[in-house]
Design a protein around this motif. Structure first.
Motif, mmCIF file in Angstrom:
data_model
loop_
_atom_site.group_PDB
_atom_site.id
_atom_site.type_symbol
_atom_site.label_atom_id
_atom_site.label_comp_id
_atom_site.label_asym_id
_atom_site.label_seq_id
_atom_site.Cartn_x
_atom_site.Cartn_y
_atom_site.Cartn_z
ATOM 1 N N SER A 1 -37.341 -46.346 28.160
ATOM 2 C CA SER A 1 -36.091 -47.085 28.250
ATOM 3 C C SER A 1 -34.951 -46.161 28.663
ATOM 4 C CB SER A 1 -35.763 -47.755 26.915
ATOM 5 O OG SER A 1 -34.529 -48.443 26.976
ATOM 6 N N ILE A 2 -34.899 -44.976 28.086
ATOM 7 C CA ILE A 2 -33.862 -44.005 28.455
ATOM 8 C C ILE A 2 -33.998 -43.624 29.925
ATOM 9 C CG2 ILE A 2 -33.063 -41.642 28.056
ATOM 10 C CD1 ILE A 2 -33.954 -42.080 25.089
ATOM 11 N N VAL B 1 -36.717 -35.930 29.688
ATOM 12 C CA VAL B 1 -36.957 -36.812 28.550
ATOM 13 C C VAL B 1 -38.294 -36.416 27.934
ATOM 14 C CG1 VAL B 1 -37.247 -39.176 27.752
ATOM 15 C CG2 VAL B 1 -35.642 -38.674 29.608
ATOM 16 N N ALA C 1 -37.141 -37.875 22.466
ATOM 17 C CA ALA C 1 -37.466 -39.281 22.203
ATOM 18 C C ALA C 1 -38.971 -39.406 22.057
ATOM 19 C CB ALA C 1 -36.947 -40.165 23.339
ATOM 20 N N GLY D 1 -31.749 -47.108 24.960
ATOM 21 C CA GLY D 1 -31.841 -46.494 26.275
ATOM 22 C C GLY D 1 -30.532 -46.602 27.037
ATOM 23 N N ALA E 1 -32.988 -39.442 20.275
ATOM 24 C CA ALA E 1 -33.144 -40.899 20.142
ATOM 25 C C ALA E 1 -34.482 -41.145 19.460
ATOM 26 C CB ALA E 1 -33.089 -41.582 21.498
ATOM 27 N N TRP F 1 -32.814 -46.577 32.185
ATOM 28 C CA TRP F 1 -31.374 -46.781 32.235
ATOM 29 C C TRP F 1 -30.657 -45.646 32.948
ATOM 30 C CZ3 TRP F 1 -28.855 -51.063 31.886
ATOM 31 C CH2 TRP F 1 -29.356 -52.124 31.114
ATOM 32 N N VAL G 1 -33.647 -34.784 26.289
ATOM 33 C CA VAL G 1 -33.556 -35.861 25.301
ATOM 34 C C VAL G 1 -34.833 -35.863 24.474
ATOM 35 C CG1 VAL G 1 -33.219 -38.319 24.889
ATOM 36 C CG2 VAL G 1 -32.181 -37.252 26.911
ATOM 37 N N VAL H 1 -27.888 -44.160 25.357
ATOM 38 C CA VAL H 1 -28.083 -42.746 25.688
ATOM 39 C C VAL H 1 -27.686 -42.479 27.139
ATOM 40 C CG1 VAL H 1 -29.807 -40.911 25.948
ATOM 41 C CG2 VAL H 1 -29.866 -42.401 23.941
ATOM 42 N N ALA H 2 -28.000 -43.394 28.041
ATOM 43 C CA ALA H 2 -27.597 -43.239 29.439
ATOM 44 C C ALA H 2 -26.081 -43.210 29.561
ATOM 45 C CB ALA H 2 -28.179 -44.375 30.283
#
Length: 484
Positions: free
Chosen positions: A79-80, A70, A287, A447, A432, A83, A285, A450-451
């Protein structure tokens, strides 16, 4: 001494250092190998759910390979991370989060006003914010004491002129259909309910009655970050320097000559001490908030050919926020987050007669993102914000600005909505970012979404397909008209 707001992030590490005199005395006589084993054993006891990732965190081992990388450790990235770890279990996805500034000095996660509202014009934004309210309601169940975000349910009040009243009614109706609780008030009803307000140029206002208000955005961020770390997410302080491109003859993309596809599965990062290291990943990801557009360019997004010729339309936009008080008695404790049709907004802040507010500039009037000095902050208040503020609330004719700050947020200049989902060229990259002014309240829903995409292969609880990158490819914007 660190400001109080940074203490929650440090509390876990400080409390773990229970060094007793008896232990210190034993160290003088223990075999070095046995002492090392004892230290590792004690460190493992600090976690409720021991797993490989947590052990790597405790030993501060650099993550040369992860399942998911991430990029960006703010509220969205955290948050991503939370999760992904929560859904995959303690020994599931091995995950690292890259963050270049652990102080988060200019991050929206810190500087946000923490507004929570469902007063949007798109179903996706309404639904994400409804889930944000539900997530906040159950924060303490998830995070214990770290879940205290001081939510104040004073509602949100959006004002409209005669020209905008019809649109206000349409969006209020949609919000109700999706589960929001609000009421549309006439100018006379607004004046009766809020006598401090000048309503001469107001036709109507929409007031949220439930699940709207404000919360401590820093506390929300801390809860998500600590939650992710407690489940084994590893945060790495570094700056992403570049992506490494690898020829993949087994992947074919429309518009790309067979055998010439180049994918990404490695990044080069620069550590605080200047070292350059690499991290291999299966999935990454993006973000990274306001920096996401620039990071995307490192992956040739917007500078390549075919699908890579389409840029990620996210750039830094600067916003000012002011903390002020009125010399005369101002609006009371029940004052909602009030959003004027001009883009100006304010809310009550605590019990001391203090208010927080700002102004979203008109298109083409955005302050220069490079200029964050104090003079520009004060000038913007005097020239732009103050006249609107005192017009709407006459008692604000004399105010004392106590504090002011400025910072960046990730502005999607294409349609002012978040971009969520996979990139159409890279099979292992997700995005994201670009949530403009409403990312903090929508981070829990994004989050989770995306998870679900990564672990389940598709959205499970809330479809965000319309927010994908594909809308840029087919040039079909979905504009949000209720952006603050």
């Amino acid at each position: 001494m660190l400001p109080a707001k940074f203490l929650p992030l440090l509390r876990g590490s400080i409390s773990s250092r229970n060094i007793h005199k008896s232990a210190s005395n034993l160290e003088k006589f223990q075999n070095p190998f046995l002492r090392t084993l004892r230290i590792l054993r004690d460190d493992l006891k600090l976690t409720k759910k021991p797993n490989i990732d947590q052990n790597l965190n405790l030993m501060n081992i650099f993550p040369s390979y992860v399942d998911v990388l991430v990029i960006g450790g703010g509220v969205m990235g955290s948050s991503i991370a939370y999760w992904l770890k929560e859904k995959s279990g303690p020994n599931g996805v091995r995950l690292a989060v890259l963050e270049k500034d652990p102080t988060y000095a200019n991050s929206t996660s810190v500087l946000s006003m923490g507004g929570l509202r469902q007063q949007f014009s798109l179903p996706e934004n309404i639904q994400m914010s409804l889930y944000g309210a539900e997530f906040i309601r159950k924060l303490k169940d998830r995070f214990g004491r770290m879940g205290e975000v001081s939510f104040t349910p004073n509602g949100c009040l959006t004002l409209a002129t005669e020209i905008g009243a019809s649109q206000l009614l349409d969006t209020a109706r949609l919000q109700k259909e999706l589960g929001a609780v609000n009421v549309v008030l006439s100018a006379n009803q607004l004046k009766e309910r809020f006598p401090w307000m000048n309503v001469k140029d107001i036709e109507a206002g929409c007031l949220g009655l439930e699940m709207e208000g404000c919360f401590d955005s820093w506390a929300m961020f801390c809860a998500l970050k600590q939650g992710a770390m407690s489940l084994g997410a590893q945060y790495v302080t570094c700056e992403l320097n570049d992506f490494v491109f690898t020829s993949r003859h087994d992947i074919e993309i429309e518009g790309v000559q067979p055998g010439s596809y180049e994918g990404i599965d490695e990044v080069i990062v620069k550590l605080p001490d200047g070292q350059m290291k690499s991290i291999h990943f299966s999935i990454c990801v993006l973000a990274c908030g306001a920096d996401t557009g620039d990071i995307a360019k490192l992956a040739r997004i917007g500078t390549g050919e075919g699908l890579l010729s389409i840029p990620l339309p996210i750039e830094k936009r600067k916003r000012y926020v002011y903390s002020f008080s009125a010399q005369d008695e101002g609006p009371g404790l029940n004052t909602p987050l009030t959003i004027d049709y001009t883009g100006a907004y304010f809310r009550r802040d605590g019990l001391g007669g203090t208010y927080i507010g700002g102004l979203s500039p008109l298109p083409g009037e955005d302050p220069k993102a490079e200029d964050l000095d104090a003079n520009s902050v004060n000038k913007y208040f005097d020239e732009k914000f103050f006249s609107i503020l005192r017009h709407r609330v006459p008692v604000f004719k004399d105010v004392n600005v106590k504090h002011a700050w400025s910072g960046f947020y990730d502005f999607n200049y294409y349609d002012e909505n978040g971009i969520v989902g996979p990139h159409p060229y890279y099979h292992n990259m997700y995005i994201a970012a670009g949530f403009s002014s409403h990312g903090i309240q929508q981070a829990p829903a994004v989050g989770r979404a995306v998870a679900e995409l990564i672990l389940d292969g598709d959205f499970q609880t809330l479809s965000l397909n319309r927010l994908g990158f594909d809308r840029l490819v087919i040039d079909k914007p979905i504009t949000e008209i209720c952006v603050v």
